[in-house]
Scaffold this motif. Structure first.
Motif, mmCIF file in Angstrom:
data_model
loop_
_atom_site.group_PDB
_atom_site.id
_atom_site.type_symbol
_atom_site.label_atom_id
_atom_site.label_comp_id
_atom_site.label_asym_id
_atom_site.label_seq_id
_atom_site.Cartn_x
_atom_site.Cartn_y
_atom_site.Cartn_z
ATOM 1 N N ILE A 52 0.600 -1.236 0.185
ATOM 2 C CA ILE A 52 -0.020 0.024 0.136
ATOM 3 C C ILE A 52 0.874 1.190 0.106
ATOM 4 C CG2 ILE A 52 -1.777 1.370 1.253
ATOM 5 C CD1 ILE A 52 -2.782 -1.193 2.456
ATOM 6 N N GLY A 53 1.683 1.245 0.635
ATOM 7 C CA GLY A 53 2.800 2.248 0.859
ATOM 8 C C GLY A 53 3.741 2.874 -0.375
ATOM 9 N N ILE A 54 3.929 1.686 -1.040
ATOM 10 C CA ILE A 54 4.644 2.051 -2.409
ATOM 11 C C ILE A 54 3.568 2.278 -3.357
ATOM 12 C CG2 ILE A 54 6.672 0.448 -1.743
ATOM 13 C CD1 ILE A 54 5.575 -1.392 -4.051
ATOM 14 N N ILE A 55 2.573 2.007 -3.582
ATOM 15 C CA ILE A 55 1.411 2.354 -4.275
ATOM 16 C C ILE A 55 1.291 3.903 -4.262
ATOM 17 C CG2 ILE A 55 -1.084 2.314 -4.850
ATOM 18 C CD1 ILE A 55 -1.079 -0.723 -4.165
ATOM 19 N N GLY A 56 1.250 4.250 -2.942
ATOM 20 C CA GLY A 56 1.167 5.791 -2.683
ATOM 21 C C GLY A 56 2.231 6.571 -3.044
ATOM 22 N N ILE A 57 3.508 5.890 -3.009
ATOM 23 C CA ILE A 57 4.801 6.593 -3.572
ATOM 24 C C ILE A 57 4.879 6.895 -5.067
ATOM 25 C CG2 ILE A 57 6.996 6.463 -3.443
ATOM 26 C CD1 ILE A 57 7.143 5.251 -0.818
ATOM 27 N N TYR A 58 4.432 5.592 -5.596
ATOM 28 C CA TYR A 58 4.369 5.610 -7.156
ATOM 29 C C TYR A 58 3.430 6.707 -7.599
ATOM 30 C CZ TYR A 58 3.897 4.240 -11.816
ATOM 31 O OH TYR A 58 3.713 4.411 -13.247
ATOM 32 N N SER A 59 2.043 6.637 -7.016
ATOM 33 C CA SER A 59 1.216 7.312 -7.611
ATOM 34 C C SER A 59 1.403 9.009 -7.309
ATOM 35 C CB SER A 59 -0.475 7.192 -6.797
ATOM 36 O OG SER A 59 -0.201 7.443 -5.519
ATOM 37 N N ARG A 60 2.213 9.254 -6.335
ATOM 38 C CA ARG A 60 2.615 10.683 -6.160
ATOM 39 C C ARG A 60 3.693 11.017 -7.133
ATOM 40 N NH1 ARG A 60 4.231 15.111 -5.853
ATOM 41 N NH2 ARG A 60 4.754 16.274 -4.154
ATOM 42 N N GLN A 61 4.417 10.100 -7.699
ATOM 43 C CA GLN A 61 5.579 10.350 -8.608
ATOM 44 C C GLN A 61 5.544 9.648 -10.117
ATOM 45 O OE1 GLN A 61 9.063 9.150 -6.560
ATOM 46 N NE2 GLN A 61 8.967 10.626 -5.076
ATOM 47 N N VAL A 62 4.130 9.406 -10.328
ATOM 48 C CA VAL A 62 3.879 8.756 -11.749
ATOM 49 C C VAL A 62 4.211 9.671 -12.942
ATOM 50 C CG1 VAL A 62 1.541 9.512 -11.802
ATOM 51 C CG2 VAL A 62 2.140 7.481 -12.768
ATOM 52 N N GLU A 63 4.208 10.851 -12.863
ATOM 53 C CA GLU A 63 4.393 11.816 -13.934
ATOM 54 C C GLU A 63 6.001 11.891 -14.054
ATOM 55 O OE1 GLU A 63 2.254 13.088 -11.583
ATOM 56 O OE2 GLU A 63 0.248 12.759 -12.632
ATOM 57 N N GLU A 64 6.788 11.956 -12.940
ATOM 58 C CA GLU A 64 8.233 12.081 -13.010
ATOM 59 C C GLU A 64 8.947 10.812 -13.509
ATOM 60 O OE1 GLU A 64 6.323 13.078 -10.313
ATOM 61 O OE2 GLU A 64 6.195 15.325 -10.428
ATOM 62 N N SER A 65 8.510 9.880 -13.019
ATOM 63 C CA SER A 65 8.983 8.441 -12.786
ATOM 64 C C SER A 65 9.128 7.795 -14.532
ATOM 65 C CB SER A 65 8.639 7.378 -11.879
ATOM 66 O OG SER A 65 7.223 7.280 -12.259
ATOM 67 N N GLY A 66 7.941 8.056 -15.108
ATOM 68 C CA GLY A 66 7.946 7.431 -16.540
ATOM 69 C C GLY A 66 7.817 6.104 -16.575
ATOM 70 N N TRP A 67 8.319 5.357 -17.619
ATOM 71 C CA TRP A 67 8.189 3.929 -17.933
ATOM 72 C C TRP A 67 9.047 3.258 -16.984
ATOM 73 C CZ3 TRP A 67 12.032 0.875 -19.398
ATOM 74 C CH2 TRP A 67 13.117 1.598 -19.968
ATOM 75 N N LEU A 68 10.294 3.645 -16.445
ATOM 76 C CA LEU A 68 11.191 2.871 -15.704
ATOM 77 C C LEU A 68 10.707 2.865 -14.358
ATOM 78 C CD1 LEU A 68 14.000 1.724 -15.845
ATOM 79 C CD2 LEU A 68 14.869 3.910 -15.228
ATOM 80 N N GLY A 69 10.221 4.115 -13.823
ATOM 81 C CA GLY A 69 9.411 3.974 -12.552
ATOM 82 C C GLY A 69 8.303 2.961 -12.589
#
Length: 158
Positions: free
Chosen positions: A65-82
């Motif tokens: 659940i925690g990494i879902i939140g981290i990823y959803s916060r940075q989804v635009e910046e992280s791109g396909w590699l993220g």
């Protein structure tokens, strides 16, 4: 989390996932202090084994659940590699949840009926051989392959 109109906001959800990530970190620390060091069949039936395995299931779910939140916060910046990293890390926590669930609820019931299977399951991570080989590679002389010296010599030649 809920705005004036009673709707759940993205910012509120991300904050709650951060709380789950913090709880997962706290559980990780707690588990290190109470973890039973021996991975053998007699410890599988102990109360501490079940408690640690149940806490590990909770920790794995909270981390997911925690990494879902981290990823959803940075989804635009992280791109396909993220996205690739997020998916691989999520699979790790799903795998950890499955193994810990089996340790908590399945293995204690199998210790009397099929102790060979339980020993083989414990040998996956502990490096112990059993009659049921569930993850340890052996050669024709029944010698367990150990990857640690290879990794040490390969990456740290000193």
């Amino acid at each position: 989390m809920i705005n004036n109109k009673g709707r759940i906001t993205k910012t509120g959800l991300i904050r709650w996932t951060g709380l789950f990530a913090i709880l997962a970190g706290i559980l990780y620390i707690v588990i290190q202090f109470i973890h039973h060091p021996a991975d053998n069949i007699s410890s599988v039936n102990s109360d501490s084994w079940v408690i640690v395995a149940c806490l590990t299931v909770a920790m794995s779910i909270f981390n997911l659940i925690g990494i879902i939140g981290i990823y959803s916060r940075q989804v635009e910046e992280s791109g396909w590699l993220g996205l690739v990293g997020f998916l691989i890390f999520s699979l790790f926590w799903l795998d950890s949840t499955a193994f810990s669930f089996i340790e908590a609820f399945v293995l204690p019931m199998l210790t009397k009926d099929t102790p060979e299977y339980v020993a083989g399951f414990l040998g996956i991570f502990g490096g112990n051989e059993s009659e049921v080989n569930l993850g340890i590679s052996t050669d024709s002389r029944r010698t367990v392959y150990n990857w640690r010296p290879f990794a040490r010599d390969r990456y740290f030649p000193c």
